[in-house]
Design a protein around this motif. Sequence first.
Motif, PDB file in Angstrom:
ATOM      1  N   ALA A 333      -4.182 -11.001   1.663  1.00  0.00           N
ATOM      2  CA  ALA A 333      -4.218 -12.105   2.717  1.00  0.00           C
ATOM      3  C   ALA A 333      -3.030 -13.041   2.703  1.00  0.00           C
ATOM      4  CB  ALA A 333      -5.552 -13.120   2.380  1.00  0.00           C
ATOM      5  N   TRP A 334      -2.301 -13.236   1.656  1.00  0.00           N
ATOM      6  CA  TRP A 334      -1.192 -14.195   1.684  1.00  0.00           C
ATOM      7  C   TRP A 334       0.125 -13.421   1.711  1.00  0.00           C
ATOM      8  CZ3 TRP A 334      -1.202 -19.178   2.453  1.00  0.00           C
ATOM      9  CH2 TRP A 334      -2.455 -20.076   2.336  1.00  0.00           C
ATOM     10  N   GLY A 335       0.361 -12.181   1.441  1.00  0.00           N
ATOM     11  CA  GLY A 335       1.488 -11.396   1.448  1.00  0.00           C
ATOM     12  C   GLY A 335       2.045 -11.530   2.657  1.00  0.00           C
ATOM     13  N   ASP A 336       3.286 -11.585   2.929  1.00  0.00           N
ATOM     14  CA  ASP A 336       4.326 -11.440   4.217  1.00  0.00           C
ATOM     15  C   ASP A 336       4.647  -9.984   4.179  1.00  0.00           C
ATOM     16  OD1 ASP A 336       4.118 -14.433   4.909  1.00  0.00           O
ATOM     17  OD2 ASP A 336       5.262 -14.765   3.091  1.00  0.00           O
ATOM     18  N   ALA A 337       4.968  -9.153   3.083  1.00  0.00           N
ATOM     19  CA  ALA A 337       5.312  -7.778   3.275  1.00  0.00           C
ATOM     20  C   ALA A 337       5.025  -7.110   1.972  1.00  0.00           C
ATOM     21  CB  ALA A 337       6.786  -7.699   3.525  1.00  0.00           C
ATOM     22  N   PHE A 338       4.957  -5.911   2.234  1.00  0.00           N
ATOM     23  CA  PHE A 338       4.238  -5.023   1.025  1.00  0.00           C
ATOM     24  C   PHE A 338       5.178  -3.908   0.725  1.00  0.00           C
ATOM     25  CE2 PHE A 338       0.765  -6.826   3.281  1.00  0.00           C
ATOM     26  CZ  PHE A 338      -0.011  -7.580   2.406  1.00  0.00           C
ATOM     27  N   VAL A 339       5.124  -3.765  -0.578  1.00  0.00           N
ATOM     28  CA  VAL A 339       5.831  -2.213  -1.329  1.00  0.00           C
ATOM     29  C   VAL A 339       4.919  -1.624  -2.080  1.00  0.00           C
ATOM     30  CG1 VAL A 339       7.492  -1.435  -2.905  1.00  0.00           C
ATOM     31  CG2 VAL A 339       8.128  -3.333  -1.330  1.00  0.00           C
ATOM     32  N   VAL A 340       4.637  -0.506  -1.632  1.00  0.00           N
ATOM     33  CA  VAL A 340       3.536   0.292  -2.180  1.00  0.00           C
ATOM     34  C   VAL A 340       3.874   1.707  -2.620  1.00  0.00           C
ATOM     35  CG1 VAL A 340       1.115   1.115  -2.101  1.00  0.00           C
ATOM     36  CG2 VAL A 340       1.921  -0.864  -0.633  1.00  0.00           C
ATOM     37  N   THR A 341       3.757   2.281  -4.133  1.00  0.00           N
ATOM     38  CA  THR A 341       4.007   3.417  -4.475  1.00  0.00           C
ATOM     39  C   THR A 341       3.173   4.661  -3.662  1.00  0.00           C
ATOM     40  OG1 THR A 341       2.214   3.311  -6.199  1.00  0.00           O
ATOM     41  CG2 THR A 341       4.677   2.751  -6.656  1.00  0.00           C
ATOM     42  N   ALA A 342       3.714   5.646  -3.365  1.00  0.00           N
ATOM     43  CA  ALA A 342       3.526   6.721  -2.423  1.00  0.00           C
ATOM     44  C   ALA A 342       2.279   7.393  -2.921  1.00  0.00           C
ATOM     45  CB  ALA A 342       4.385   7.619  -2.090  1.00  0.00           C
ATOM     46  N   ASP A 343       1.718   7.259  -4.282  1.00  0.00           N
ATOM     47  CA  ASP A 343       0.561   8.202  -4.467  1.00  0.00           C
ATOM     48  C   ASP A 343      -0.724   7.742  -4.098  1.00  0.00           C
ATOM     49  OD1 ASP A 343      -0.604   6.022  -6.937  1.00  0.00           O
ATOM     50  OD2 ASP A 343       1.681   5.654  -6.715  1.00  0.00           O
ATOM     51  N   SER A 344      -1.103   6.371  -3.748  1.00  0.00           N
ATOM     52  CA  SER A 344      -2.361   5.839  -3.218  1.00  0.00           C
ATOM     53  C   SER A 344      -2.729   5.699  -2.045  1.00  0.00           C
ATOM     54  CB  SER A 344      -2.700   4.482  -4.190  1.00  0.00           C
ATOM     55  OG  SER A 344      -3.762   4.091  -3.719  1.00  0.00           O
ATOM     56  N   GLY A 355      -1.476  -5.034   9.317  1.00  0.00           N
ATOM     57  CA  GLY A 355      -0.455  -5.252  10.477  1.00  0.00           C
ATOM     58  C   GLY A 355       0.922  -5.687   9.960  1.00  0.00           C
ATOM     59  N   LYS A 356       0.991  -6.186   8.822  1.00  0.00           N
ATOM     60  CA  LYS A 356       2.185  -6.776   8.296  1.00  0.00           C
ATOM     61  C   LYS A 356       3.046  -5.561   7.750  1.00  0.00           C
ATOM     62  CE  LYS A 356      -0.505 -10.505   6.529  1.00  0.00           C
ATOM     63  NZ  LYS A 356      -0.987 -11.359   5.071  1.00  0.00           N
ATOM     64  N   PRO A 357       4.479  -5.800   7.399  1.00  0.00           N
ATOM     65  CA  PRO A 357       5.323  -4.882   7.060  1.00  0.00           C
ATOM     66  C   PRO A 357       5.127  -4.015   5.882  1.00  0.00           C
ATOM     67  CG  PRO A 357       6.426  -6.723   7.906  1.00  0.00           C
ATOM     68  CD  PRO A 357       5.235  -7.108   7.855  1.00  0.00           C
ATOM     69  N   VAL A 358       4.944  -3.031   5.791  1.00  0.00           N
ATOM     70  CA  VAL A 358       4.587  -1.938   4.440  1.00  0.00           C
ATOM     71  C   VAL A 358       5.609  -1.072   4.225  1.00  0.00           C
ATOM     72  CG1 VAL A 358       3.039  -0.559   3.616  1.00  0.00           C
ATOM     73  CG2 VAL A 358       2.184  -2.259   4.931  1.00  0.00           C
ATOM     74  N   TYR A 359       6.378  -1.125   3.185  1.00  0.00           N
ATOM     75  CA  TYR A 359       7.117  -0.311   2.708  1.00  0.00           C
ATOM     76  C   TYR A 359       6.667   0.529   1.492  1.00  0.00           C
ATOM     77  CZ  TYR A 359      10.279  -3.805   4.927  1.00  0.00           C
ATOM     78  OH  TYR A 359      11.033  -4.629   5.783  1.00  0.00           O
ATOM     79  N   VAL A 360       7.157   2.160   1.690  1.00  0.00           N
ATOM     80  CA  VAL A 360       6.419   2.970   0.624  1.00  0.00           C
ATOM     81  C   VAL A 360       7.560   3.432  -0.268  1.00  0.00           C
ATOM     82  CG1 VAL A 360       5.498   4.958   0.496  1.00  0.00           C
ATOM     83  CG2 VAL A 360       4.661   3.591   2.088  1.00  0.00           C
ATOM     84  N   ILE A 361       7.513   3.541  -1.598  1.00  0.00           N
ATOM     85  CA  ILE A 361       8.530   4.081  -2.517  1.00  0.00           C
ATOM     86  C   ILE A 361       8.000   5.155  -2.950  1.00  0.00           C
ATOM     87  CG2 ILE A 361       7.849   2.578  -4.214  1.00  0.00           C
ATOM     88  CD1 ILE A 361      10.790   2.656  -5.141  1.00  0.00           C
ATOM     89  N   GLY A 362       8.707   6.513  -2.888  1.00  0.00           N
ATOM     90  CA  GLY A 362       8.426   7.614  -3.606  1.00  0.00           C
ATOM     91  C   GLY A 362       7.616   8.654  -2.671  1.00  0.00           C
ATOM     92  N   SER A 363       7.822   8.278  -1.284  1.00  0.00           N
ATOM     93  CA  SER A 363       6.966   9.486  -0.543  1.00  0.00           C
ATOM     94  C   SER A 363       7.774  10.827  -0.661  1.00  0.00           C
ATOM     95  CB  SER A 363       7.053   8.743   0.825  1.00  0.00           C
ATOM     96  OG  SER A 363       8.333   8.621   1.439  1.00  0.00           O
ATOM     97  N   GLU A 364       9.250  10.603  -0.837  1.00  0.00           N
ATOM     98  CA  GLU A 364      10.130  12.060  -0.738  1.00  0.00           C
ATOM     99  C   GLU A 364       9.469  12.864  -2.062  1.00  0.00           C
ATOM    100  OE1 GLU A 364      11.756   9.112  -3.536  1.00  0.00           O
ATOM    101  OE2 GLU A 364      11.027   8.870  -1.746  1.00  0.00           O
ATOM    102  N   ARG A 365       8.729  12.347  -3.120  1.00  0.00           N
ATOM    103  CA  ARG A 365       8.234  13.067  -4.369  1.00  0.00           C
ATOM    104  C   ARG A 365       6.752  13.560  -4.108  1.00  0.00           C
ATOM    105  NH1 ARG A 365      11.122  10.565  -8.800  1.00  0.00           N
ATOM    106  NH2 ARG A 365      12.400   8.968  -7.973  1.00  0.00           N
ATOM    107  N   CYS A 366       6.343  13.283  -2.707  1.00  0.00           N
ATOM    108  CA  CYS A 366       4.977  13.819  -2.439  1.00  0.00           C
ATOM    109  C   CYS A 366       4.944  15.296  -1.993  1.00  0.00           C
ATOM    110  CB  CYS A 366       4.184  12.873  -1.493  1.00  0.00           C
ATOM    111  SG  CYS A 366       3.978  11.245  -2.110  1.00  0.00           S
ATOM    112  N   THR A 367       4.103  15.934  -2.239  1.00  0.00           N
ATOM    113  CA  THR A 367       3.929  17.387  -1.647  1.00  0.00           C
ATOM    114  C   THR A 367       2.371  17.730  -0.724  1.00  0.00           C
ATOM    115  OG1 THR A 367       2.850  18.189  -3.914  1.00  0.00           O
ATOM    116  CG2 THR A 367       5.498  18.189  -3.443  1.00  0.00           C
TER     117      THR A 367
END
Length: 424
Positions: A333-344, A355-367
């Motif tokens: 509710a209160w976050g202005d932007a998000f960083v989320v690991t790619a696994d979930s 609808g807020k900015p979402v950045y994903v880390i680790g997607s290059e490791r996904c298959t």
Amino acid sequence: MKPIRLPEPPSPTMGVPEIFENGANSVIRRAVVIGNGFPGSENQSLGLVRSLGLYDKHVLFRVTRPRGGINDWLHWLPISLHKLLYYIIRRIYSYLRFIASRRRRLAPLPSEKGGSVGLSSILEADSKRIVNMARESYEKDGPLLVVASGRDTISVASSIKRLASEKVFLVQIQHPRSDLSRFDLVVTPHHDYYPLTPQAQEQVPRFLQRWITPREPPDEHVVLTVGALHQIDFAVLRSAASTWHDEFAPLPKPLLVVNIGGPSCHCRYGMDLAKQLCTFLTNVLVSCGSVRISFSNRTPEKVSNTIIKELANNPKVYIWDGQEPNPYMGHLAWGDAFVVTADSVSMISEACSTGKPVYVIGSERCTWKLAEFHKSLRERGVVRPFTGSEDISESWSYPPLNDTAEVARRVHEVLAERGLRVRP
């Protein structure tokens, strides 16, 4: 004598009494959710039930596997066979103990939950119970909506449909890996059909292709989504914003929320990703007012310990210790932007519903299918890769993912085609 004036027929805009329609049996007033004990799976069913307005009128049944010990080697079996084998093994073990101790009475070993494991615990008993519920309440409450999610719920859900086909409407979430005609509706993400793509066919040996699910394109039974269903909508976020106001309103802006999951078979990582995440977060701290970090119950201890060691002493950073009330809803509710690991898929889908900015880390490791999921989000402009060079104060937006509401709309359409409707 004045003529008798009959009342006008009911207006469609004001609702039609059931007596003018197909009768009370055309209205669905309650739901059954069949879960498998995993929050990410059950949350999808509960989200759909909530979107249909039946959240306060549902009953949760749970199909769970025995866990620990030999069960880690049996989890690939159908759940009914798994439970039966586990029961037999336990009885044999108990009998051997009886012989060894020369006891006269054979007693079953306690299960993990403190009870005994017997034939009554095999999941067919659940299907019969739910079928009886549907039959006994049909005349009064109409058909029963059954929503199930996860591989272990498939057999019990399809049994309910087979035994009470006219008295239940069955929605199976996630591809059931079986004949789709056994269900009224199947809800599954686009990336579940990745095995049918030419790229996937090249990755799978020919002799295994016939066992890859699905083997045919989606038909009229299937509703495709982008991500996972969930319970997050604007009403829920407004409520969470009010609940967490005192804690989050005073925080310096922008607030960056970091949600960390855990490695999976299609997204493997460890200390390398933890160190990379720490470096990237350190780089963007200058553009953040506050940073809030949460771990899931799947986060490896070595990953969480590394992040705590590197970032916990920074005055801008707060790391949830798992002891206080979970701030997850407050973060959304209160976050202005998000960083989320790619696994979930679930955490990413929920963040993208804001609808807020979402950045994903680790997607290059996904298959496999997970890589296809991330590709679809990037092409839609819903997420961006987290590189450590971002200016968190820079806001960008996109049409929020609204899979749950869209699936609920499709459920209403299919019900209407059959002369049924939902009335909370």
